[in-house]
Design an enzyme around this catalytic site. Structure first.
Site, mmCIF file in Angstrom:
data_model
loop_
_atom_site.group_PDB
_atom_site.id
_atom_site.type_symbol
_atom_site.label_atom_id
_atom_site.label_comp_id
_atom_site.label_asym_id
_atom_site.label_seq_id
_atom_site.Cartn_x
_atom_site.Cartn_y
_atom_site.Cartn_z
ATOM 1 N N ALA B 69 44.052 49.053 21.634
ATOM 2 C CA ALA B 69 43.695 49.735 22.875
ATOM 3 C C ALA B 69 43.789 51.225 22.577
ATOM 4 O O ALA B 69 44.628 51.930 23.119
ATOM 5 C CB ALA B 69 44.643 49.330 24.000
ATOM 6 N N ILE B 70 42.946 51.638 21.645
ATOM 7 C CA ILE B 70 42.953 53.038 21.232
ATOM 8 C C ILE B 70 42.459 53.908 22.381
ATOM 9 O O ILE B 70 42.949 55.014 22.582
ATOM 10 C CB ILE B 70 42.045 53.249 19.986
ATOM 11 N N ASN B 98 28.065 56.145 16.585
ATOM 12 C CA ASN B 98 28.372 55.287 17.726
ATOM 13 C C ASN B 98 28.773 56.160 18.910
ATOM 14 O O ASN B 98 29.640 57.028 18.791
ATOM 15 C CB ASN B 98 29.512 54.324 17.335
ATOM 16 N N CYS B 132 32.289 50.155 27.276
ATOM 17 C CA CYS B 132 32.972 51.243 27.945
ATOM 18 C C CYS B 132 32.984 50.993 29.450
ATOM 19 O O CYS B 132 31.974 50.586 30.015
ATOM 20 C CB CYS B 132 32.161 52.499 27.645
ATOM 21 N N THR B 268 38.086 45.159 10.948
ATOM 22 C CA THR B 268 39.528 45.002 10.703
ATOM 23 C C THR B 268 39.863 44.681 9.251
ATOM 24 O O THR B 268 40.903 45.100 8.734
ATOM 25 C CB THR B 268 40.064 43.904 11.646
HETATM 26 C C1 LIG Z 1 41.363 49.880 15.812
HETATM 27 C C2 LIG Z 1 39.972 49.575 16.275
HETATM 28 C C3 LIG Z 1 39.216 50.568 16.888
HETATM 29 C C4 LIG Z 1 37.922 50.311 17.315
HETATM 30 N N1 LIG Z 1 37.210 51.297 17.911
HETATM 31 C C5 LIG Z 1 35.919 51.073 18.279
HETATM 32 C C6 LIG Z 1 35.124 52.097 18.817
HETATM 33 O O1 LIG Z 1 35.554 53.242 18.958
HETATM 34 N N2 LIG Z 1 33.842 51.819 19.181
HETATM 35 C C7 LIG Z 1 33.305 50.582 19.034
HETATM 36 O O2 LIG Z 1 32.141 50.372 19.362
HETATM 37 N N3 LIG Z 1 34.035 49.578 18.508
HETATM 38 C C8 LIG Z 1 35.323 49.794 18.125
HETATM 39 N N4 LIG Z 1 36.057 48.769 17.583
HETATM 40 C C9 LIG Z 1 35.455 47.433 17.456
HETATM 41 C C10 LIG Z 1 34.937 47.164 16.048
HETATM 42 O O3 LIG Z 1 33.903 48.053 15.717
HETATM 43 C C11 LIG Z 1 34.425 45.721 15.938
HETATM 44 O O4 LIG Z 1 33.392 45.522 16.885
HETATM 45 C C12 LIG Z 1 35.519 44.705 16.200
HETATM 46 O O5 LIG Z 1 36.725 45.135 15.626
HETATM 47 C C13 LIG Z 1 35.176 43.316 15.669
HETATM 48 O O6 LIG Z 1 35.024 43.304 14.281
HETATM 49 P P1 LIG Z 1 36.186 42.922 13.238
HETATM 50 O O7 LIG Z 1 36.770 41.608 13.698
HETATM 51 O O8 LIG Z 1 35.509 42.838 11.924
HETATM 52 O O9 LIG Z 1 37.195 44.014 13.307
HETATM 53 C C14 LIG Z 1 37.365 49.026 17.144
HETATM 54 C C15 LIG Z 1 38.113 48.036 16.511
HETATM 55 C C16 LIG Z 1 39.400 48.294 16.071
HETATM 56 C C17 LIG Z 1 40.175 47.203 15.411
#
Ligand SMILES: Cc1cc2nc3c(=O)[nH]c(=O)nc-3n(C[C@H](O)[C@H](O)[C@H](O)COP(=O)(O)O)c2cc1C
Ligand SMILES: Cc1cc2nc3c(=O)[nH]c(=O)nc-3n(C[C@H](O)[C@H](O)[C@H](O)COP(=O)(O)OP(=O)(O)OC[C@H]3O[C@@H](n4cnc5c(N)ncnc54)[C@H](O)[C@@H]3O)c2cc1C
Ligand SMILES: Cc1cc2nc3c(=O)[nH]c(=O)nc-3n(C[C@H](O)[C@H](O)[C@H](O)COP(=O)(O)OP(=O)(O)OC[C@H]3O[C@@H](n4cnc5c(N)ncnc54)[C@H](O)[C@@H]3O)c2cc1C
Ligand SMILES: Cc1cc2nc3c(=O)[nH]c(=O)nc-3n(C[C@H](O)[C@H](O)[C@H](O)COP(=O)(O)O)c2cc1C
Ligand code: FES
Ligand code: FES
Lengths: 254, 302, 302, 254
Positions: B69-70, B98, B132, B268
């Site tokens: 929950a950044i 993005n 968002c 991740t």
């Molecule tokens: C720490 C963190 C920050 C993220 N920040 C964003 C973001 O700013 N904008 C966004 O579109 N997705 C964000 N995501 C989502 C990732 O881009 C991705 O859609 C999501 O983590 C699923 O993919 P994964 O399982 O490979 O991590 C974030 C994910 C994580 C873990």
């Protein structure tokens, strides 16, 4: 900073639930006191994330890094079971480090519990540099105090909450009751939040330089995820790249 | 083996990117990762104003996953353009920016500022984060509302000739409806998927672990959910789909390509092993050559 | 320590049950589990007609979870009444009968047959599986449609005085809307949650691993998703919520109770360790006594 | 049937990637040839589910059960790393078992690859009962054939696909080319699907009694999840409780 597979050289329980693990170091960049590294212990996805640990020592000749860790959850449990010649995945060195000790500075090195690692490393470094310092280590009970050989050449003043060994009380109580704080004194502290906060307050009161090693849950360890923030006077700061060592006056203690 | 990914006559050499929010602005991982092996960096979401993000704790591990929950912490579009873009331009891989907003107008303003900036010329394209919350609309995410996605996509499409990628949220009853709405209004591609809403509670402190209470679930735990979503979306639209969610091994990436994705992103998994994107690239190449695939789109199954 | 769970003046001694489809009809686990420690068995979903279920493979492991596409295999209501109920009645714990139908009428018919049967008198209550596809309505699950849930709950409510529990599906944009619809139409409690739609692809065979293509994701992977859903639903309705999804340790159960659930169920974890429900019970008891909780509802946090 | 923590007594690689693991047995119910058990190797959630394995032997006196397993994925990799005195979580015995051999029956015991376990156990049991039998073991290459000591008193006819050891071809080719099938013959087979199918077809053609040990992915292992079904002439049947031993004529081979 590098990712590599380290060989475990030695892994030993040094106090109840505390282990010292020595491993081979494969980066040209040598770790400094205050810095940390991250470990991935398994090839599967539970536990998933890397875990951060501070360096508790580094031997340049043998290229051996050391850590002191406490058995807490899955990763540290698995780490405790590792023996010599097994391997672990390492990324490091990460983060900033303690500032250089100034001439005439009289540093007080304050370690609480598992905060021992970085402070011990700093003490050993100062010892080698022949810089004078005072080193305090606090633990709840003597069972959590490693045998003196694990402090090597940097023997601390031992404090235990229950008085079962050394001074009865914590390192800050020791300082307040036994030492006369002077402007030349400075604090270098690592340990539980409560201790860090008290140290910061005491330093503030006496107008001393003071540094704290902060902890926060981490995902990436390299500044990319924005996960490991703490409150700083200039806003939220990432422990992994803006720290882990902070001027304690800059932290908004909560 | 052709691993490229094309939108609007622009090609990425490698259809493997690193996901928004998980790779910072590239420089964070520069020392650990050979960036030339990465197709594109999807930047951390940039918004109109600088954001410190949510209070902490902001992340916590879950079984085979993590919650974050950044809160869209970022420097804001102005500083992004002046500080981050020059750095990104120097990276040996393409950049896809993005963006997000808290109202229709904000999304457009952010995009317009990039379009108007010389420094942003080098950007390969845009990925729109529609997870968002819409402050003008009860706080529900834009991405759960077909109407909002239609309007938003259409408005952004009018402002740019660059590839426009809509990043879908999986927290909906029927993701293919949202996908179709984006396609019909001019999206060039869809990223599938963002995180799932989750929560953990600290039973010692007796409060949610995350200061924000809920966070987004990512990591291997969501792999089967992401593949199901990508499979469904790939059969609902004809524009390219970029698979994302839980990919940590090359075998996972192949599954997304078989589901019909034409590109994938690693999120991740990079935290866990910074060499994951590169290892995935190697594995995909090897699999394709051993199985006589000459291009990624041939992997799609029925 | 009061661990009971009450609906309509009927009490279960222990607010820890075993989830539908994961405990058969009790007899399967009789040799491995002390059934007297279990609050209630939620039976495998029973439908009007006997069903063999889906083609195989029907299950596959995923990171910290599993997908299942059993397809509601069951003996059908007649055989259930004649063969399974007598067996269930002998178990040293209560039975809650989980039912489903492929049309509004089928749900009602199944419930009515139980109401009309002497042998079903001992049933403690009903749990309604609304994740079932509505064949008369385009195949979308009943549980994703507010209108369908309203009509269904109302119709079933009219046919029984026993506790009526609606089991929610998480595959919706806003689970609290569905929850409110069930509450407003007479549900005594809500079970939160059923499985998430997922898919894995066999990259050697180049087909989905499950013959049914998609399946339901369960297990630790979904714990944070289940807690988030339960937390939300507990704040949207005032009837009791039964937490379910990813619980494998007592700490997980406490999180659901803190989210506001008044009972929990253990599903996939029993496959992994048949003693899980009993261990969870012990752990919950210990935690509550150490933390001076005298009843489960006191655990709820803000 | 019981859930218990077993101690590993011995774990040894007996052929390339094949291990024999002996472990302490703590249930009064003794495992029979054809039955299986499930293993949980770790305390965390990846890998999550228990894994099914057949018994390859049981020693009543020392209460020691044995299995032969192949290193394939996460669980079997972790199992391969286990050493004496470590523990594993066991549930068993599960499933049905081979029917008793009739007087005058001339059983042909057919094992392919990792299907060796249950057939070896059957062979050793027949050996002890002094019931005559013919035991065939097939593997792609001699590297996958355990040393003869691992077959104990039940030495099989070895068949390898590439002829690197024993008969060149698979066990069914051996039977067709070397044996004269008669009504007294019967098949007891475990191994890859293709082999089981061919065995079933050959038995059918010669009108022989024939039993196959079937495999399917399992979640519960006790009949509760309905996950492990295969096609049977009476409908879908669960391998874990309706099998794993089936009359091969009842299976709808696909
Ligand atoms: C720490 C963190 C920050 C993220 N920040 C964003 C973001 O700013 N904008 C966004 O579109 N997705 C964000 N995501 C989502 C990732 O881009 C991705 O859609 C999501 O983590 C699923 O993919 P994964 O399982 O490979 O991590 C974030 C994910 C994580 C873990
Ligand atoms: C910069 C830094 C340096 C550190 N140095 C050391 C060190 O030298 N020696 C050492 O023993 N530990 C150190 N830690 C803490 C160490 O990272 C955790 O103990 C470790 O992550 C626990 O992992 P686990 O899988 O065993 O436990 P988990 O299963 O992850 O958790 C066990 C318990 O620890 C808590 N926990 C886990 N991670 C953190 C965290 N980052 N902050 C607060 N609580 C946490 C959990 O909430 C849980 O209660 C450091 C942490 C940081 C951020
Ligand atoms: C009744 C029964 C008895 C068995 N007896 C033995 C035995 O005696 N010795 C032995 O080595 N193995 C035996 N198996 C197979 C054994 O269960 C699998 O090899 C094991 O589950 C692999 O686990 P893993 O975690 O190492 O691999 P995973 O990571 O689970 O998988 C590795 C590979 O094996 C495949 N696989 C996994 N489980 C199965 C399965 N059940 N059926 C088909 N393919 C599968 C996966 O698709 C993957 O390709 C038996 C299976 C059953 C159902
Ligand atoms: C193999 C299997 C079969 C299931 N069958 C049913 C069913 O028949 N009816 C039902 O309402 N839920 C069924 N479920 C869903 C569970 O009851 C439960 O909602 C879900 O598994 C989430 O809980 P868990 O993560 O604790 O397993 C099944 C789950 C599994 C794993
Ligand atoms: S741990 Fe990712 S920014 Fe610090
Ligand atoms: S494995 Fe669950 S029914 Fe067979």
């Amino acid at each position: 900073m590098k990712q590599f597979t380290a060989s475990i050289i030695n892994n030993q329980e040094i106090a109840q639930g505390y282990y010292q693990l020595d491993f081979s170091w494969h980066d040209n960049e040598e770790p400094k006191p205050g810095q940390f590294f991250t470990v991935k212990i398994n090839n599967n996805s539970d536990p998933l994330l890397r875990r951060p640990f501070a360096f508790s020592g580094y031997d340049t000749k043998s290229k051996t890094a050391s850590m002191i860790f406490q058995k807490r959850g899955t990763t540290t449990q698995m780490m405790a079971g590792k023996t010599a010649n097994e391997t672990i995945d390492i990324i490091g060195p990460l983060g900033n480090f303690f500032p250089a000790i100034k001439d005439q500075e009289a540093p007080l090195l304050i370690a609480g519990g598992i905060g021992l690692g970085p402070i011990l490393y700093l003490a050993r470094t100062l010892e080698r540099q022949k810089t004078p310092y005072t080193f305090l280590f606090g633990a709840p009970d003597k069972a959590l105090v490693p045998d003196s050989k694990w402090f090597y050449e940097a023997q601390p003043i031992i404090c235990t909450d229950n008085g079962s060994k050394g001074f009865k009380g914590n390192p800050l109580q020791y300082i307040e009751s036994r030492l006369q704080l002077e402007p030349k004194h400075s604090f270098y502290a690592c340990g539980p939040m409560g201790m860090l906060k008290s140290a910061a307050a005491l330093a503030e009161k006496n107008n001393l330089a003071s540094y704290s090693v902060m902890e926060q849950m981490m995902a990436c360890g390299v500044g990319a995820c924005m996960g490991c923030v703490i409150k700083h006077k200039d806003g939220l700061k990432r422990v992994c790249v803006d720290g882990p060592v902070f001027n304690s006056k800059d932290i908004l203690w909560t | 083996m052709d691993l490229s990914f094309t939108l609007r006559n622009k090609s990425l050499e490698t259809a493997i990117g690193v996901a928004s929010g998980t790779f910072g602005y590239g420089s964070e991982y520069e020392k650990l990762v050979d960036l030339s092996k990465i197709g594109a960096i999807f930047t951390k979401t940039v918004t109109l104003n600088k954001r410190e993000g949510n209070d902490f704790p902001r992340i916590v591990e879950t079984p085979s996953g993590m919650l974050n929950a950044i809160g869209l912490a970022n420097v804001g579009i102005e500083s992004f353009i002046s500080q981050k873009l020059p750095m990104l331009q120097k990276m040996p891989c393409e950049t896809i920016c993005n963006i997000a907003g808290f109202s229709m107008e904000e999304y457009q303003e952010v995009l317009q500022k990039l379009e108007d900036s010389e420094a942003a010329n080098f950007l390969w394209g845009y990925e729109i984060n529609i997870s968002c919350p819409n402050v003008c609309h009860g706080g529900l995410a834009f991405g759960v509302d077909v109407k909002a996605v239609e309007t938003l996509t259409k408005a952004l499409r009018q402002r740019t000739e660059k590839p426009l990628i809509i990043k879908l949220t999986p927290n909906v009853t029927d993701i293919s409806e949202i996908a179709k709405a984006a396609e019909a209004n001019g999206a060039d591609a869809l990223t599938c998927i963002n995180t799932f809403v989750g929560m953990l509670i600290d039973i010692r402190k007796k409060i949610p672990v995350l200061a924000n209470k809920t966070g987004g679930l990512s990591g291997p735990a969501i792999l089967p959910l992401g593949i199901a979503a990508a499979y469904k979306v790939c059969r609902a639209v004809s524009i390219p789909v970029i698979g994302l969610g839980g990919i940590s091994r090359w075998e996972d990436a192949i599954q997304y390509f078989m589901a019909g994705a034409k590109m994938i992103q690693v999120g991740t998994a990079t935290f866990v092993d910074p060499s994951a994107p590169e290892k995935i690239l190697l594995g995909v190449k090897k699999y394709c050559s051993e199985n006589n695939y000459s291009k990624l789109s041939d992997l799609k199954i029925d």
